[in-house]
Design a protein around this motif. Sequence first.
Motif, PDB file in Angstrom:
ATOM      1  N   ASN A 169      -5.803  -1.827  -0.427  1.00 14.00           N
ATOM      2  CA  ASN A 169      -5.545  -1.547  -1.839  1.00 14.00           C
ATOM      3  C   ASN A 169      -4.095  -1.816  -2.214  1.00 14.00           C
ATOM      4  OD1 ASN A 169      -8.036  -0.406  -3.230  1.00 14.00           O
ATOM      5  ND2 ASN A 169      -8.016   0.786  -1.349  1.00 14.00           N
TER       6      ASN A 169
ATOM      7  N   GLU B 126      -2.692  -4.456  -4.926  1.00 16.08           N
ATOM      8  CA  GLU B 126      -1.697  -4.092  -5.929  1.00 16.08           C
ATOM      9  C   GLU B 126      -0.495  -5.025  -5.887  1.00 16.08           C
ATOM     10  OE1 GLU B 126      -0.263  -1.634  -9.071  1.00 16.08           O
ATOM     11  OE2 GLU B 126      -2.228  -1.928  -8.160  1.00 16.08           O
TER      12      GLU B 126
ATOM     13  N   LYS C 271      -1.428  -8.315  -7.537  1.00 17.09           N
ATOM     14  CA  LYS C 271      -1.474  -8.141  -8.984  1.00 17.09           C
ATOM     15  C   LYS C 271      -0.076  -8.017  -9.574  1.00 17.09           C
ATOM     16  CE  LYS C 271      -3.309  -4.937 -12.461  1.00 17.09           C
ATOM     17  NZ  LYS C 271      -4.084  -3.684 -12.657  1.00 17.09           N
TER      18      LYS C 271
ATOM     19  N   THR D  84       6.314  -3.383  -6.802  1.00 15.53           N
ATOM     20  CA  THR D  84       5.282  -2.596  -7.492  1.00 15.53           C
ATOM     21  C   THR D  84       5.834  -1.586  -8.484  1.00 15.53           C
ATOM     22  OG1 THR D  84       5.233  -1.024  -5.643  1.00 15.53           O
ATOM     23  CG2 THR D  84       3.619  -2.828  -5.615  1.00 15.53           C
TER      24      THR D  84
ATOM     25  N   LYS E 216      -3.972   2.405  -6.733  1.00 11.81           N
ATOM     26  CA  LYS E 216      -2.692   2.309  -7.434  1.00 11.81           C
ATOM     27  C   LYS E 216      -1.613   2.987  -6.626  1.00 11.81           C
ATOM     28  CE  LYS E 216      -4.433   2.132 -12.154  1.00 11.81           C
ATOM     29  NZ  LYS E 216      -4.335   2.750 -13.482  1.00 11.81           N
ATOM     30  N   ASN E 217      -0.397   2.589  -6.930  1.00 12.60           N
ATOM     31  CA  ASN E 217       0.740   3.257  -6.298  1.00 12.60           C
ATOM     32  C   ASN E 217       0.742   4.731  -6.696  1.00 12.60           C
ATOM     33  OD1 ASN E 217       3.631   4.290  -6.486  1.00 12.60           O
ATOM     34  ND2 ASN E 217       3.847   2.441  -5.264  1.00 12.60           N
TER      35      ASN E 217
END
Length: 454
Positions: free
Chosen positions: A259, A263, A266, A416, A447-448
């Motif tokens: 994940n 991220e 992205k 990020t 997500k972070n």
Amino acid sequence: MTVEVPAAEVENAVNARLNEAAKTVRINGFRKGKVPMKVIRNRFGAGVRQEVVGEIMSRSYYQALSEEQVKPAGQPKIEPKTLEEGKNLEFVATFEVYPTVELSDFSKIKAEKLVAEVTDEDIDKMITNLQEQRQEWEEVKRMARNGDMLNIDFVGTIDGEEFDGGSAKGTNLVLGSDRMIPGFEKGLVKAKTGSEVKLELEFPEEYHNKDVAGKPVVFDVTVNSVSAPKLPELNDEFFAAFGVTEGGEEDFRKEVKANMERELKKASRNRLKTELMDQLLETHDIDVPEALIGAEINVLRQQALQQFGAGAKNLDPSMLPDDLFREQADKRVKLGLILGEVIKQKSMKADPERVRETIEDIAQTYETPDEVVNWYYGNKEQLETIESAVLEDQVFDEVLEEAAVKEKKVSYEELTQPKQEDTDSKKSKTKKKPAAKKPAAKKAPAKNADADKK
């Protein structure tokens, strides 16, 4: 644009409408359908004529646009010049048109692509963040330190008098959270359960309550309890909370890493996309129609109101003035015109395969991916949202192919968690619609965690 319609066309339309009315109208003294046309005209002629003229002006306006191959931006202002019976109908339509967009040379665009790798240290930090999101509080019998949560009563006074909003009982305060004015939380470090602390402070000059801003204040604080954060253990129960039910910590770390890499990909693309879009705005001089800016301002205003949730129903939209959104609206419209011209010149459409890949990528962060995929394809509005985003990405790729791009290696955190000024950058106006409620619970942290906490 001046439009003229022959008088005969208008009179024929009026007569036809009056003849239709004569078949159904009821007037005392006459049988249905037998009312003389003179009576019909005297009774209804003026109203029917006004109605017919309005319809003819609207129809003639759009017909003239088609004949002249003009594309209006927004609604026209129509002013009649000649309305007299027996004379040609003449009116003037005033409106803005879409500007001609001349695309710049994309090869002159220079951009920097940020890339990063997910390290074991990054994974450790992420897991700690996830633990902190689910931390509990445990009372301790020691002096308070930053990060502890205190339950306190306090009374604030200015010149010996209490003031509105300056007192509370049984409120929880995490030291170091900066919830209170400067010096308040720092003054409670090393306090214990039962401590009574006097804090002599001063409200900041820019404090939101102007009645107390800049004034000295005394807070008498009683510490009811001191609690320390207690992180949950890394066990099967914790892993299951993120959808990882097998493989223990090893598989959980793999899932977290996957994940995080998603991220990263992205974030890298979005940062590069933002930089390219900024340069597109700088290299194109476009006279943006005010009608389009006004429409976009309304969209942004509605989005802002939606952020207030249920409370937005009682808010007056005029409380959010146009100037609050004008700059952003201007940029979004301008960028939309640029991207639209690229789409037009390249005859581009959303690639069905990329649409499918995008939906499947989204679905992978949910417990039942197949249901999520079916939900998107069964929801026309949401599918159009994905298609719009994919088409925008295709335009981005088109520009990227010609632009000069260099890679720069950075850390996971730097990539990020961009600076605030970067996150507020220009966004495309390839028309998107607000996302509806998503159909399933998430499978794993996508997500972070720091961003989630904020």
